[in-house]
Each structure stands twice: as structure tokens, then as C-alpha cells.
Scaffold this active site. Structure first.
Site, PDB file in Angstrom:
ATOM      1  N   ASP A 228      30.064 -59.051  16.858  1.00 33.63           N
ATOM      2  CA  ASP A 228      31.250 -59.462  17.622  1.00 33.63           C
ATOM      3  C   ASP A 228      32.416 -59.745  16.671  1.00 33.63           C
ATOM      4  O   ASP A 228      33.559 -59.365  16.928  1.00 33.63           O
ATOM      5  CB  ASP A 228      30.946 -60.662  18.530  1.00 33.63           C
ATOM      6  CG  ASP A 228      30.059 -61.710  17.879  1.00 33.63           C
ATOM      7  OD1 ASP A 228      29.503 -61.438  16.789  1.00 33.63           O
ATOM      8  OD2 ASP A 228      29.911 -62.804  18.440  1.00 33.63           O
ATOM      9  N   ASP A 256      33.598 -45.757  17.308  1.00 32.58           N
ATOM     10  CA  ASP A 256      34.688 -45.319  18.184  1.00 32.58           C
ATOM     11  C   ASP A 256      35.915 -46.219  18.006  1.00 32.58           C
ATOM     12  O   ASP A 256      37.059 -45.738  18.019  1.00 32.58           O
ATOM     13  CB  ASP A 256      34.247 -45.339  19.644  1.00 32.58           C
ATOM     14  CG  ASP A 256      33.607 -44.016  20.046  1.00 32.58           C
ATOM     15  OD1 ASP A 256      33.318 -43.210  19.142  1.00 32.58           O
ATOM     16  OD2 ASP A 256      33.394 -43.778  21.250  1.00 32.58           O
TER      17      ASP A 256
END
Ligand code: NAD
Length: 368
Positions: A228, A256
Site C-alpha cells: 500500500d 500498470d
């Protein structure tokens, strides 16, 4: 004269357009470096569905198995969108190829030249020198492949779905070796990304990577980061990473995100290295651009061929051990772009050239 035998799986929409350009560049380099090229084309993706009824026909797999590497374009598009998910070109071609050749190490350079930094959605002051990082993603394990995987109707009429995240120590060790090799070839700095505060697989991941680096590469500075936090750090200051390594699903998402911060998909290459060795005693690998088939620009001489050309350079480096030839191609692409020849995706509304003219500029840099 070394012979480079590789399968050419161009695929759909812009796939064949950019593949033709990458082959032109390889032909020039082969002439200059005294290499014998032996490309073997084969059908894949939507084209293969139309011709053979399946996205990865046995004949194509046979061509790949008889080669030392696969140069892949991209597959899929609106024409095949109505097929059931399991028959979709991407899923029915790429996943079986990854599985068949155990392509466990996905290497994605996150490269944005300083001259193209306006292509990034990040403020330019955050990336004054562009971006230059590498993502290493484990590609054949984790939650995408783990069993059991099921959806069950429960007695109380509720529905339960299960995916399983599994990693073996041996799988983590082999991706650690790939990550260490990448870190050694650059700044000897490696960040391992996990979720060891929550997941058992991540605890094993962290322990195994730490032990591997201590035993095999003490010169590499290893750090760890929770996924995270990594997602935030990639947009805050991408260059704090040099090489980062992570498991399959985290890598899917972070790679991505990295592609977006690096600007155009038309510039990003990737390598997926296998567990097996080819006839050159180097890793068998699949090399492809980070982007897809771009149906919106296909057939109009608009596609940027650089990602495919740079993927061919990675093939020369990893599957054929031709570092000098690979570096020459990379330098030629950079010089062509930096000197101002650009396809529309990286021209920011300025003057742009077509697919073939972009390659001509790369070839003229290679010839100069
Ligand atoms: P995409 O990557 O094809 O296109 C996204 C955007 O990036 C488009 O605007 C496109 O024009 C642009 N773009 C991509 N490559 C470019 C290039 N070389 N030069 C200039 N611009 C470029 O993603 P999408 O539109 O979501 O997907 C289109 C099809 O491709 C879908 O069928 C998808 O399943 C497939 N796909 C295949 C692969 C693969 O084969 N590995 C990967 C991703 C998507």
C-alpha cells in the site's frame, strides 16, 4: 556466425504493424553485428481464432518450443470481445504461454526520458531527469494460479468465492535471483514489496528474499516496503526505487501504475523469462510491449513502434546474451526520440511522424 532463432507472434491490430518495424531494426543490427536471424512467424490471438479456432493453436506452441525466444506483439480487440472470457485472445494465448514455458520473471523497465517528462501525469518537478526504474514481477504463482479456486452456492442461499494465494520458498528464491541480477546490472539497490503485516505468503516472501540476498548478494542494498505504501511512493517519487521485486498480483497492479507514471505505453517494453534454458544456455523468454493492440489507432500508421523495438532489444540481451547489440538499439531509440522524431503519442500536439518514419529515424541512428 551465431543464429538467433525466435518465434514471431505478431497478433492483432497494431501488433503486426509494430512487429514489422522491430524486425527491420533487428535485420539492420544483425547485418552490422554479423548475426544470423531466423525468425519463425506463427499465428496467435484473434487472428489464430479466425484461422484455427483457438488463440494458441498447437502449431504455434510447436514453433515456440522449437525457438530460443518469443517476440510477441499483442492480442485481442473488439472483433473477439463477445467470446466467453476463457476464449478471449489475451487469456487464451498469453496465460497458457506463461504456464507452458514457466515464464516466472516479468521484467518491466519503467523508463521515461527527461525530454519526454511532460508525457507523465506527474508534475515535472517530481521527475526532473525523467524516470528510470525496473519492476520485477513474479508471474506464475500467487493468487492467480493457487488452488482451490471456486464459487459455491451455500445452503443459506448466499454465494462464496475463493481464491488462494500460495507461494513456495523455491518460487521466491528463483525470482529473488532474477531481481538480484537486475539490481547488480544497475545501482545495486533492491526494494522488495509485500504485505508481511497481514499475509503468510508475504512473511515467507520477506524472509526468503532477505536470506537470499544475504547469502548470494551482500553487496546489494535490500529494503522492504508494504504494497500500500509502495503504491503511494510510486506516484510521490518513483525514482526512489531502482529495482523493485514483488509477487504476482501486487506486481500486476504496481507495474500498470508504473506504466502510467512513465507516460506513453508506446515506449514501454517487457521481458518474461522462463525457468528453462535455450540452446544458447540462456533463459528462454517472451518479449512484448507493455501496451495492448490499440484498435483505436490501428491501420493508420500512428502506432509508436518503440516499445516493440525495445522489447526486441531485451530479447537480444536476455535470451541471446548480446548486450552490446541490445544497448545499441536502446541508445538509437533514445537518440531518435530526443532529437525530436516522435509519433503522436509522445509529440504533445507538436509535429509527429508515422510508425515507419519513426523506425527510419531509429535506423538512421543505428547507421550513424
Ligand atoms: P491498449 O494498450 O491497446 O491502448 C490504450 C491506449 O494506449 C490507447 O489509446 C492506445 O492507442 C494507446 N497505445 C497503446 N499502445 C500504443 C502504441 N504502441 N503507440 C501509440 N499509442 C499506443 O489498451 P486497451 O485499449 O485497453 O486494449 C485494447 C486491446 O488490447 C484489448 O482487446 C485488450 O484485451 C488487448 N490487450 C492486449 C495485451 C497483450 O496482448 N499483452 C495487453 C493489454 C491489452
Amino acid at each position: 556466425m551465431p543464429t538467433l532463432k525466435f518465434a514471431v507472434l505478431a497478433g492483432d491490430y497494431i501488433g503486426p504493424e509494430v512487429m514489422a518495424e522491430a524486425l527491420r531494426v533487428l535485420e539492420t543490427v544483425a547485418r552490422q553485428e554479423n548475426l544470423q536471424l531466423a525468425p519463425v512467424p506463427a499465428d496467435v490471438g484473434g487472428l489464430a481464432i479466425d484461422r484455427h479456432g483457438e488463440a494458441l493453436p498447437a502449431s504455434t506452441l510447436k514453433v515456440c518450443a522449437a525457438s530460443d525466444a518469443i517476440l510477441f506483439g499483442s492480442v485481442g480487440g473488439p472483433k473477439w470481445e463477445k467470446l466467453p472470457p476463457a476464449q478471449q485472445p489475451e487469456r487464451a494465448a498469453l496465460l497458457p504461454l506463461r504456464r507452458h514455458f514457466t515464464l516466472f520473471a516479468n521484467i518491466r523497465p519503467g523508463l521515461l526520458y527527461a525530454e519526454l517528462k511532460d508525457a507523465s501525469p506527474l508534475k515535472s518537478e517530481r521527475i526532473p531527469n525523467g524516470i528510470d526504474i525496473v519492476c520485477i514481477r513474479e508471474l506464475t504463482g500467487g493468487i492467480y494460479f493457487g488452488q482451490p479456486k471456486s464459487t459455491t452456492m451455500l445452503p443459506d442461499d448466499d454465494v462464496e468465492a475463493i481464491d488462494t494465494m500460495v507461494y513456495r520458498k523455491s518460487e521466491i528464491e528463483r525470482i529473488a535471483a532474477a531481481a538480484v541480477a537486475a539490481a547488480r546490472s544497475r545501482g545495486k539497490k533492491l526494494c522488495s514489496i509485500d504485505k508481511a503485516n497481514v499475509l503468510e505468503t508475504s512473511v515467507l516472501w520477506r524472509k526468503t528474499i532477505t536470506a537470499y540476498v544475504a547469502a548470494h548478494a551482500p553487496e546489494v542494498a535490500l529494503s522492504h516496503m508494504y504494497v500500500d505504501n509502495a503504491a503511494m511512493q510510486l506516484v510521490r517519487d518513483p525514482n526512489q526505487f531502482d529495482v523493485f521485486v514483488t509477487e504476482n498480483m501486487f506486481g500486476d497492479i504496481l507495474s500498470d501504475e508504473m506504466a502510467v507514471v512513465c507516460g506513453s505505453l508506446g515506449m514501454l517494453s517487457s521481458a518474461s523469462l522462463g525457468a528453462g534454458r535455450n540452446s544458447h544456455r540462456l533463459p528462454f523468454g517472451l518479449y512484448e510491449p507493455a501496451g495492448g493492440t490499440a484498435p483505436d489507432i490501428a491501420g493508420r500508421d500512428l502506432a509508436n513502434p518503440c516499445a516493440q523495438i525495445l522489447s526486441a532489444a531485451l530479447m537480444l540481451r536476455y535470451s541471446f546474451g548480446l548486450e552490446k547489440a541490445a544497448a545499441r538499439i536502446e541508445a538509437a531509440v533514445k537518440r531518435a526520440v530526443v532529437s525530436g522524431t516522435r509519433t503522436a503519442d509522445i509529440a504533445f500536439g507538436g509535429k509527429s511522424v508515422g510508425t515507419r518514419a519513426m523506425t527510419d529515424a531509429v535506423l538512421s541512428q543505428l547507421n550513424s
